[in-house]
Write a protein that holds these residues in place. Structure first.
Motif, PDB file in Angstrom:
ATOM      1  N   UNK A 111       0.864  -1.188   0.000  1.00  0.00           N
ATOM      2  CA  UNK A 111       0.000   0.000   0.000  1.00  0.00           C
ATOM      3  C   UNK A 111       0.899   1.237   0.000  1.00  0.00           C
ATOM      4  N   UNK A 112       0.726   2.153  -0.954  1.00  0.00           N
ATOM      5  CA  UNK A 112       1.554   3.370  -0.990  1.00  0.00           C
ATOM      6  C   UNK A 112       1.370   4.218   0.257  1.00  0.00           C
ATOM      7  N   UNK A 113       2.420   4.955   0.610  1.00  0.00           N
ATOM      8  CA  UNK A 113       2.340   5.832   1.770  1.00  0.00           C
ATOM      9  C   UNK A 113       1.248   6.877   1.636  1.00  0.00           C
ATOM     10  N   UNK A 114       0.992   7.353   0.402  1.00  0.00           N
ATOM     11  CA  UNK A 114      -0.037   8.368   0.188  1.00  0.00           C
ATOM     12  C   UNK A 114      -1.415   7.843   0.562  1.00  0.00           C
ATOM     13  N   UNK A 115      -1.633   6.543   0.386  1.00  0.00           N
ATOM     14  CA  UNK A 115      -2.928   5.953   0.745  1.00  0.00           C
ATOM     15  C   UNK A 115      -3.126   5.967   2.250  1.00  0.00           C
ATOM     16  N   UNK A 116      -2.068   5.629   3.005  1.00  0.00           N
ATOM     17  CA  UNK A 116      -2.173   5.658   4.464  1.00  0.00           C
ATOM     18  C   UNK A 116      -2.440   7.075   4.953  1.00  0.00           C
ATOM     19  N   UNK A 117      -1.865   8.086   4.269  1.00  0.00           N
ATOM     20  CA  UNK A 117      -2.127   9.474   4.655  1.00  0.00           C
ATOM     21  C   UNK A 117      -3.554   9.883   4.308  1.00  0.00           C
ATOM     22  N   UNK A 118      -4.068   9.338   3.205  1.00  0.00           N
ATOM     23  CA  UNK A 118      -5.403   9.728   2.747  1.00  0.00           C
ATOM     24  C   UNK A 118      -6.514   9.108   3.589  1.00  0.00           C
ATOM     25  N   UNK A 119      -6.278   7.917   4.141  1.00  0.00           N
ATOM     26  CA  UNK A 119      -7.333   7.198   4.849  1.00  0.00           C
ATOM     27  C   UNK A 119      -7.899   7.967   6.039  1.00  0.00           C
ATOM     28  N   UNK A 120      -7.062   8.493   6.962  1.00  0.00           N
ATOM     29  CA  UNK A 120      -7.667   9.238   8.082  1.00  0.00           C
ATOM     30  C   UNK A 120      -8.386  10.506   7.635  1.00  0.00           C
ATOM     31  N   UNK A 121      -7.902  11.148   6.561  1.00  0.00           N
ATOM     32  CA  UNK A 121      -8.587  12.335   6.042  1.00  0.00           C
ATOM     33  C   UNK A 121      -9.962  11.941   5.505  1.00  0.00           C
ATOM     34  N   UNK A 122     -10.008  10.816   4.766  1.00  0.00           N
ATOM     35  CA  UNK A 122     -11.285  10.337   4.236  1.00  0.00           C
ATOM     36  C   UNK A 122     -12.239   9.950   5.357  1.00  0.00           C
ATOM     37  N   UNK A 123     -11.712   9.257   6.386  1.00  0.00           N
ATOM     38  CA  UNK A 123     -12.558   8.854   7.509  1.00  0.00           C
ATOM     39  C   UNK A 123     -13.123  10.073   8.235  1.00  0.00           C
ATOM     40  N   UNK A 124     -12.300  11.117   8.396  1.00  0.00           N
ATOM     41  CA  UNK A 124     -12.785  12.332   9.044  1.00  0.00           C
ATOM     42  C   UNK A 124     -13.888  12.992   8.214  1.00  0.00           C
ATOM     43  N   UNK A 125     -13.700  13.005   6.893  1.00  0.00           N
ATOM     44  CA  UNK A 125     -14.724  13.573   6.023  1.00  0.00           C
ATOM     45  C   UNK A 125     -16.017  12.795   6.070  1.00  0.00           C
ATOM     46  N   UNK A 126     -15.909  11.473   6.065  1.00  0.00           N
ATOM     47  CA  UNK A 126     -17.101  10.634   6.158  1.00  0.00           C
ATOM     48  C   UNK A 126     -17.818  10.859   7.484  1.00  0.00           C
ATOM     49  N   UNK A 127     -17.039  11.034   8.555  1.00  0.00           N
ATOM     50  CA  UNK A 127     -17.648  11.268   9.864  1.00  0.00           C
ATOM     51  C   UNK A 127     -18.419  12.583   9.886  1.00  0.00           C
ATOM     52  N   UNK A 128     -17.841  13.629   9.306  1.00  0.00           N
ATOM     53  CA  UNK A 128     -18.520  14.926   9.284  1.00  0.00           C
ATOM     54  C   UNK A 128     -19.826  14.874   8.504  1.00  0.00           C
ATOM     55  N   UNK A 129     -19.896  13.974   7.524  1.00  0.00           N
ATOM     56  CA  UNK A 129     -21.125  13.852   6.746  1.00  0.00           C
ATOM     57  C   UNK A 129     -22.298  13.375   7.597  1.00  0.00           C
ATOM     58  N   UNK A 130     -22.015  12.712   8.728  1.00  0.00           N
ATOM     59  CA  UNK A 130     -23.110  12.155   9.522  1.00  0.00           C
ATOM     60  C   UNK A 130     -23.158  12.664  10.956  1.00  0.00           C
ATOM     61  N   UNK A 131     -22.247  13.585  11.332  1.00  0.00           N
ATOM     62  CA  UNK A 131     -22.218  14.051  12.719  1.00  0.00           C
ATOM     63  C   UNK A 131     -23.541  14.671  13.157  1.00  0.00           C
ATOM     64  N   UNK A 132     -24.167  15.435  12.280  1.00  0.00           N
ATOM     65  CA  UNK A 132     -25.419  16.107  12.646  1.00  0.00           C
ATOM     66  C   UNK A 132     -26.616  15.173  12.646  1.00  0.00           C
ATOM     67  N   UNK A 133     -26.410  13.904  12.285  1.00  0.00           N
ATOM     68  CA  UNK A 133     -27.543  12.973  12.250  1.00  0.00           C
ATOM     69  C   UNK A 133     -27.694  12.188  13.552  1.00  0.00           C
ATOM     70  N   UNK A 134     -26.861  12.541  14.570  1.00  0.00           N
ATOM     71  CA  UNK A 134     -26.919  11.854  15.860  1.00  0.00           C
ATOM     72  C   UNK A 134     -26.855  10.342  15.660  1.00  0.00           C
ATOM     73  N   UNK A 135     -25.735   9.909  15.119  1.00  0.00           N
ATOM     74  CA  UNK A 135     -25.543   8.514  14.749  1.00  0.00           C
ATOM     75  C   UNK A 135     -25.630   7.594  15.968  1.00  0.00           C
ATOM     76  N   UNK A 136     -26.519   6.634  15.915  1.00  0.00           N
ATOM     77  CA  UNK A 136     -26.634   5.607  16.940  1.00  0.00           C
ATOM     78  C   UNK A 136     -26.638   4.259  16.239  1.00  0.00           C
ATOM     79  N   UNK A 137     -25.966   3.273  16.843  1.00  0.00           N
ATOM     80  CA  UNK A 137     -25.876   1.957  16.213  1.00  0.00           C
ATOM     81  C   UNK A 137     -27.149   1.163  16.483  1.00  0.00           C
ATOM     82  N   UNK A 138     -28.204   1.521  15.766  1.00  0.00           N
ATOM     83  CA  UNK A 138     -29.448   0.784  15.842  1.00  0.00           C
ATOM     84  C   UNK A 138     -29.422  -0.304  14.768  1.00  0.00           C
TER      85      UNK A 138
END
Length: 349
Positions: free
Chosen positions: A148-175
């Motif tokens: 796995x290229x180093x750039x991919x490892x750098x991109x993953x946490x940025x992508x995860x943070x972006x995905x999280x922001x997409x749902x933060x206002x939805x009060x995510x609960x594991x139903x």
């Protein structure tokens, strides 16, 4: 040899083969297979996003697993008409690889459609499902020892943070619905890896240390069998767990339209393009580009269902786009260099 987007060029400006892919004399840009795969996966994210709309409309009016079965069997039937020559030439080993990919994908899609039926927010479901894309290179490294290229490892946490922001206002609960999406995401990550390996030539070591060559499965044949397996699997689950009596009585022309659009645009076309893109490179980290899917889905859901996007969600979209620039920085830098050179460096006369 001409690329599709250079068909109108004269013969003197043809696209010529090069050791790294294709080379266009007119634009002086080498078209690498990995770049072509990125562009195709970008198209896949758009097709996937619009497919969420079709599917959500359909599962509001019919049992979700039955919808998946009809959708995938119809898509497989359409592709089989074009793939029958490839299908007849498959070996038993290639067929087994297709069935394995289809079984894993079928389980993932069953979890996904149950989450879609139980969930109330399409954008949130897209976020949870796309976590599977973030997990693809991780599973590729852990299970298949894939570099796995180093750039991919750098991109993953940025992508995860972006995905999280997409749902933060939805009060995510594991139903229940969210749990189905999380399960689907994990299984999707395994499917992406298996699909990439099936679509490419593969070499493995036998028990005696000898190298065993596994020929690739053509993209059209692979997609056809995988979709058929998903259709059969979800159909069996639907027959066991879902009532069918009222489906025919409640069928409307609009419902038929959603099923047909889901089968053609959202399934047959989408997964054929995706499998072909994955066949251009054995490395699975390229599918990280598919984190764009929840961004398109959230935007389309805002227009289609009237769902609103907050500033945090828009920031999440920006982070997702940034993660793609990080993941494909070498390609972006190369294109910027060519672009700036053409603007600021005068052409000799």
């Amino acid at each position: 040899m001409k690329a599709a987007f250079h068909q109108s060029l004269p013969v003197s400006m043809a696209v010529l083969p090069s050791p790294t892919g294709f080379y266009c004399e007119y634009c002086s840009v080498p078209i690498r297979p990995s770049h072509k795969a990125d562009l195709l996966l970008l198209v896949v994210t758009l097709l996937a996003a619009i497919s969420w709309m079709f599917s959500k409309e359909a599962v509001l009016a019919m049992p979700p697993l039955l919808f998946m079965s009809l959708r995938f069997l119809l898509a497989a039937s359409l592709l089989a008409m074009a793939a029958h020559h490839q299908l007849r030439r498959l070996s038993g080993q290639q067929l087994l690889r297709c069935v394995r990919v289809g079984t894993v994908f079928g389980i993932a899609m069953s979890c996904w459609v149950m989450g879609l039926a139980m969930g109330e927010h399409v954008g949130e479901g897209a976020f949870l499902t796309s976590l599977g894309v973030v997990l693809v290179p991780v599973l590729g490294r852990l299970i298949f020892a894939e570099p796995v290229p180093g750039s991919t490892w750098l991109a993953l946490p940025v992508a995860a943070a972006g995905l999280a922001l997409l749902s933060l206002d939805q009060e995510l609960h594991l139903e229940a619905g969210q749990l189905f999406f999380v399960a689907a995401a994990t299984i999707f990550a395994l499917y992406f890896n298996l699909n990439t390996r099936a679509a490419n030539p593969l070499s493995t070591r036998g028990t005696n240390g000898e190298s065993i060559e596994h020929p690739r499965v053509p993209a059209l044949a692979l997609t056809t069998i995988v979709l058929a397996v998903v259709g059969v699997l979800t159909g069996v689950l639907s027959a066991i767990f879902e009532p069918w009596q009222s489906v025919a009585a409640n069928a409307t022309p609009l419902l038929v339209l959603w099923v047909v659009l889901s089968a053609t645009v959202g399934t047959a076309l989408r997964f054929l393009v995706q499998t072909y893109a994955q066949s251009l490179s054995l490395h699975s980290h390229g599918v990280v580009i598919m984190v764009l899917e929840p961004m398109w889905t959230a935007l389309m859901a805002a227009a289609w269902f009237g769902e609103q996007m907050t500033q945090l969600q828009l920031a999440g979209c920006a982070l997702i786009f940034l993660s793609l620039l990080v993941n494909r920085w070498r390609a972006v830098r190369s294109l910027l260099k060519i672009f700036l050179t053409r603007i600021f460096v005068p052409t000799p006369k």
